[in-house]
Design a protein around this motif. Structure first.
Motif, PDB file in Angstrom:
ATOM      1  N   LEU A  18      57.009  36.601  35.818  1.00  0.00           N
ATOM      2  CA  LEU A  18      57.834  37.247  36.388  1.00  0.00           C
ATOM      3  C   LEU A  18      59.186  36.429  36.362  1.00  0.00           C
ATOM      4  CD1 LEU A  18      57.218  39.479  39.344  1.00  0.00           C
ATOM      5  CD2 LEU A  18      58.104  40.267  37.099  1.00  0.00           C
ATOM      6  N   SER A  19      60.555  36.928  36.278  1.00  0.00           N
ATOM      7  CA  SER A  19      61.753  36.092  36.338  1.00  0.00           C
ATOM      8  C   SER A  19      62.653  36.666  37.515  1.00  0.00           C
ATOM      9  CB  SER A  19      62.390  35.771  35.121  1.00  0.00           C
ATOM     10  OG  SER A  19      63.640  35.161  35.173  1.00  0.00           O
ATOM     11  N   LEU A  20      62.946  36.021  38.434  1.00  0.00           N
ATOM     12  CA  LEU A  20      63.860  36.505  39.617  1.00  0.00           C
ATOM     13  C   LEU A  20      65.199  35.891  39.112  1.00  0.00           C
ATOM     14  CD1 LEU A  20      61.682  35.762  42.664  1.00  0.00           C
ATOM     15  CD2 LEU A  20      61.628  37.586  41.105  1.00  0.00           C
ATOM     16  N   SER A  21      66.321  36.621  39.559  1.00  0.00           N
ATOM     17  CA  SER A  21      67.504  36.222  39.493  1.00  0.00           C
ATOM     18  C   SER A  21      68.155  36.366  40.811  1.00  0.00           C
ATOM     19  CB  SER A  21      68.355  37.194  38.497  1.00  0.00           C
ATOM     20  OG  SER A  21      67.607  36.963  37.027  1.00  0.00           O
ATOM     21  N   CYS A  22      69.233  35.596  40.957  1.00  0.00           N
ATOM     22  CA  CYS A  22      69.998  35.557  42.289  1.00  0.00           C
ATOM     23  C   CYS A  22      71.578  35.365  41.930  1.00  0.00           C
ATOM     24  CB  CYS A  22      69.386  34.536  43.176  1.00  0.00           C
ATOM     25  SG  CYS A  22      70.552  34.239  44.591  1.00  0.00           S
ATOM     26  N   ALA A  23      72.035  36.398  42.316  1.00  0.00           N
ATOM     27  CA  ALA A  23      73.666  36.339  41.773  1.00  0.00           C
ATOM     28  C   ALA A  23      74.466  36.074  43.263  1.00  0.00           C
ATOM     29  CB  ALA A  23      74.111  37.426  41.199  1.00  0.00           C
ATOM     30  N   ALA A  24      75.481  35.126  43.231  1.00  0.00           N
ATOM     31  CA  ALA A  24      76.148  34.758  44.502  1.00  0.00           C
ATOM     32  C   ALA A  24      77.569  34.820  44.158  1.00  0.00           C
ATOM     33  CB  ALA A  24      75.736  33.405  44.652  1.00  0.00           C
ATOM     34  N   SER A  25      78.369  35.651  45.204  1.00  0.00           N
ATOM     35  CA  SER A  25      80.011  35.658  45.027  1.00  0.00           C
ATOM     36  C   SER A  25      80.371  35.505  46.358  1.00  0.00           C
ATOM     37  CB  SER A  25      79.939  37.229  44.693  1.00  0.00           C
ATOM     38  OG  SER A  25      79.528  38.092  45.553  1.00  0.00           O
ATOM     39  N   GLY A  26      81.832  35.231  46.147  1.00  0.00           N
ATOM     40  CA  GLY A  26      82.570  34.830  47.595  1.00  0.00           C
ATOM     41  C   GLY A  26      82.571  33.474  47.924  1.00  0.00           C
TER      42      GLY A  26
END
Length: 123
Positions: A18-26
């Protein structure tokens, strides 16, 4: 306001990937270290992997070395966790977090967390 959002969890058979992603903003994503943690039912949250803001320094917990790979794309404000050779004991909610300074394995060093994504590995 800083937001951290994980995605990519799901159900997979033992031995799968599985491949997890994490998007961060701010915040200025490229200036902050990122970490992945996990929490299985009835257990404490534990460190999985972390990466420096440049991506040149990575840390891994022993139980994922050789199976998981953390990486980041600062242009996309995203950090990834590629998980191979998954085992039933990898079943947990996986959390992404961000912190100032270098990569760390300590939960208390991270200041912003996502809501988590469920990973279930069947035997």
């Amino acid at each position: 306001q800083v937001q951290v959002v994980e995605s990519g969890g799901g159900l997979v058979q033992a031995g799968g990937s599985l491949s997890l992603s994490c998007a961060a903003s701010g915040r200025t994503f490229s200036s902050y270290a990122m970490g992945w943690f996990r929490q299985a039912p009835g257990k404490d949250r534990e460190f999985v992997a972390a990466i420096s803001w440049r991506g040149d320094v990575t840390l891994y917990e022993d139980f994922v070395k050789g199976r998981f790979t953390i990486s980041r794309d600062n242009a996309k404000n995203t950090v990834y966790l590629q998980m191979n050779s998954l085992k039933p004991e990898d079943t947990a909610v996986y959390y992404c977090a961000t912190r100032t300074g270098g990569p760390s394995a300590r939960i208390s060093d991270y200041d912003y967390w996502g809501q988590g994504t469920q990973v279930t590995v069947s035997s």
